[in-house]
Design a protein around this motif. Structure first.
Motif, short mmCIF file in Angstrom:
data_model
loop_
_atom_site.label_atom_id
_atom_site.label_comp_id
_atom_site.label_asym_id
_atom_site.label_seq_id
_atom_site.Cartn_x
_atom_site.Cartn_y
_atom_site.Cartn_z
N TRP A 55 46.17 1.10 -2.10
CA TRP A 55 45.63 -0.25 -2.05
C TRP A 55 46.07 -0.99 -3.31
O TRP A 55 46.03 -0.43 -4.41
CB TRP A 55 44.11 -0.22 -2.00
CG TRP A 55 43.56 0.34 -0.72
CD1 TRP A 55 43.73 -0.16 0.53
CD2 TRP A 55 42.74 1.51 -0.57
NE1 TRP A 55 43.07 0.62 1.46
CE2 TRP A 55 42.45 1.65 0.81
CE3 TRP A 55 42.21 2.44 -1.46
CZ2 TRP A 55 41.67 2.69 1.31
CZ3 TRP A 55 41.45 3.48 -0.97
CH2 TRP A 55 41.18 3.59 0.40
N GLN A 83 44.68 6.06 3.90
CA GLN A 83 45.25 5.08 2.96
C GLN A 83 44.57 5.28 1.62
O GLN A 83 43.49 5.84 1.52
CB GLN A 83 45.03 3.65 3.45
CG GLN A 83 45.77 2.60 2.62
CD GLN A 83 45.60 1.19 3.15
OE1 GLN A 83 44.92 0.97 4.15
NE2 GLN A 83 46.23 0.24 2.50
N GLY A 84 45.22 4.80 0.57
CA GLY A 84 44.61 4.81 -0.75
C GLY A 84 44.89 6.07 -1.54
O GLY A 84 45.39 7.07 -1.03
N GLN A 264 35.88 -2.61 3.57
CA GLN A 264 36.38 -3.34 4.73
C GLN A 264 35.78 -4.74 4.80
O GLN A 264 36.45 -5.70 5.20
CB GLN A 264 36.06 -2.57 6.00
CG GLN A 264 36.88 -1.31 6.17
CD GLN A 264 36.48 -0.52 7.39
OE1 GLN A 264 35.34 -0.10 7.56
NE2 GLN A 264 37.42 -0.35 8.31
N TYR A 267 37.03 -6.41 0.79
CA TYR A 267 38.31 -6.27 0.09
C TYR A 267 39.52 -6.06 0.99
O TYR A 267 40.66 -6.13 0.51
CB TYR A 267 38.24 -5.12 -0.92
CG TYR A 267 37.35 -5.46 -2.10
CD1 TYR A 267 37.81 -6.28 -3.12
CD2 TYR A 267 36.05 -4.98 -2.16
CE1 TYR A 267 36.99 -6.61 -4.20
CE2 TYR A 267 35.22 -5.30 -3.22
CZ TYR A 267 35.70 -6.12 -4.24
OH TYR A 267 34.87 -6.45 -5.27
N LEU A 268 39.32 -5.77 2.27
CA LEU A 268 40.45 -5.46 3.12
C LEU A 268 40.57 -6.45 4.28
O LEU A 268 39.60 -7.10 4.63
CB LEU A 268 40.32 -4.04 3.69
CG LEU A 268 40.28 -2.93 2.63
CD1 LEU A 268 40.06 -1.57 3.29
CD2 LEU A 268 41.55 -2.92 1.79
#
Length: 268
Positions: A55, A83-84, A264, A267-268
Motif C-alpha cells: 500500500w 496485499q500489503g 477499506q 484509506y482504500l
C-alpha cells in the motif's frame, strides 16, 4: 482535556470469516540486519514481508521479536488480504535490540526510539563510547523513519502482552497509565488484555462501535517515551496498535479484521 469513559455491554462480534481464503505465497525482502561491525550506515534489523503490492501510504509493523502471536496473526491477515507489507523486526527473539562493534556495545527497546526524548531514556550503553552510541541510535531511528514511515498516512502496529502485563485497565482513571488516555471504551465481556490503542478520534469511534476495548491516546498530555504512537501523533499520522494477549490468536485475528474494515472505509 476531560477524560470520558464509555462502557459497551455487548460482546464483540468476531470477524474471522475474512480469513478463510487460500494462503498465497508472499515475498520476503531483507531490508537490514543487526549491525555487528563498524558499518558507517547504521540500520535496524528489519525484514519487509509482502503479501502482494505494498500500500502506498499504509504500513503494518511488528517491532518486538519476542511477541510471536502478533507476528503470525499479522502475516496470516496479510495473506488473506493478498496485499500489503509487514515491517518485521528480527533480533534474536528478544524484546530489545543489541548492537556491538569495536567502539561500543549497547541495547534498546525498538519501540522507544522514535523521538529524540525517547531515545535518551531507551539507550542502555553497556561498554565503550556512550556518546557515540547515542549518535548511532539517533542515526538508526532517523534512517528507519525516513525510509519507511515519514510519508505514511496510517500505521498498524501489532503487539502482545502477558497475563500479568499490560491491559486496558491500566488506562482507566487512577490507574498507572491514565495520563496517556483521553477516552476509553471497555467491553466487560472481553479479555482486558485484548484492546486497541489509537491516536485519532476516527479510529476510536470506529472500533468502539464494534464493541472492542479501545483506548484513545491523549496526544496533548501523553508522556513522550519515544514510542511509535507518540511519534505518529506528533506527525498527525493515524495509528492503531492491535494489542492482544500472547496466544490469543483468534481474538487478534478478529481485531485485525476490524482494522481491515477500517482501512477499506477510510484509506482504500
Amino acid at each position: 482535556m476531560k477524560k470520558k469513559i464509555t462502557v459497551y455491554l455487548y460482546p464483540c462480534i468476531a470477524m474471522l470469516l475474512l480469513f478463510v481464503s487460500s494462503l498465497p505465497i508472499y515475498a520476503e525482502i531483507l531490508a537490514s540486519d543487526i549491525p555487528v561491525s563498524d558499518n558507517p550506515v547504521m540500520v535496524l534489523p528489519v525484514t519487509q514481508i509482502c503479501a502482494g503490492a505494498p500500500w502506498p501510504n499504509i504500513v503494518w509493523i511488528h517491532v518486538h521479536d519476542n511477541e510471536e502471536t502478533a507476528r503470525q496473526t499479522a502475516l496470516h491477515a496479510l495473506r488473506q488480504i493478498q496485499q500489503g507489507c509487514l515491517l518485521d523486526f528480527r533480533h534474536g527473539g528478544n524484546r530489545e535490540v543489541s548492537i556491538q562493534n569495536s567502539q561500543v556495545s549497547y541495547q534498546f527497546d525498538p519501540n522507544r526510539i522514535f523521538t529524540p526524548k525517547g531515545r535518551q531514556g531507551a539507550l542502555k550503553c553497556r561498554q565503550g563510547n556512550c556518546t557515540l552510541a547515542q549518535e548511532q541510535l539517533s542515526q538508526i531511528a532517523n534512517n528507519f523513519l525516513n525510509q519507511y514511515l515519514i510519508h505514511t498516512h496510517f500505521i498498524v502496529a501489532v503487539h502482545n502482552n502477558h497475563l500479568n502485563g499490560l491491559s486496558v485497565r491500566n488506562y482507566m482513571p487512577g490507574a498507572s497509565m491514565a495520563q496517556a488516555m483521553s477516552q476509553i471504551a471497555i467491553n466487560p465481556n472481553s479479555d482486558a488484555h485484548d484492546f486497541f490503542y489509537v491516536t485519532t478520534q476516527q479510529a476510536f469511534n470506529f472500533l468502539a462501535s464494534r464493541n472492542f476495548n479501545v483506548v484513545l491516546q491523549n496526544n496533548q498530555f501523553v508522556h513522550d517515551d519515544g514510542s511509535l504512537s507518540v511519534w505518529a501523533a506528533q506527525q498527525q499520522i493515524d495509528y492503531i496498535n492491535v494489542e492482544a494477549g500472547r496466544g490469543h490468536i483468534a481474538t487478534q485475528l478478529a481485531m485485525l479484521a476490524a482494522v481491515w474494515a477500517y482501512m477499506q472505509q477510510y484509506y482504500l
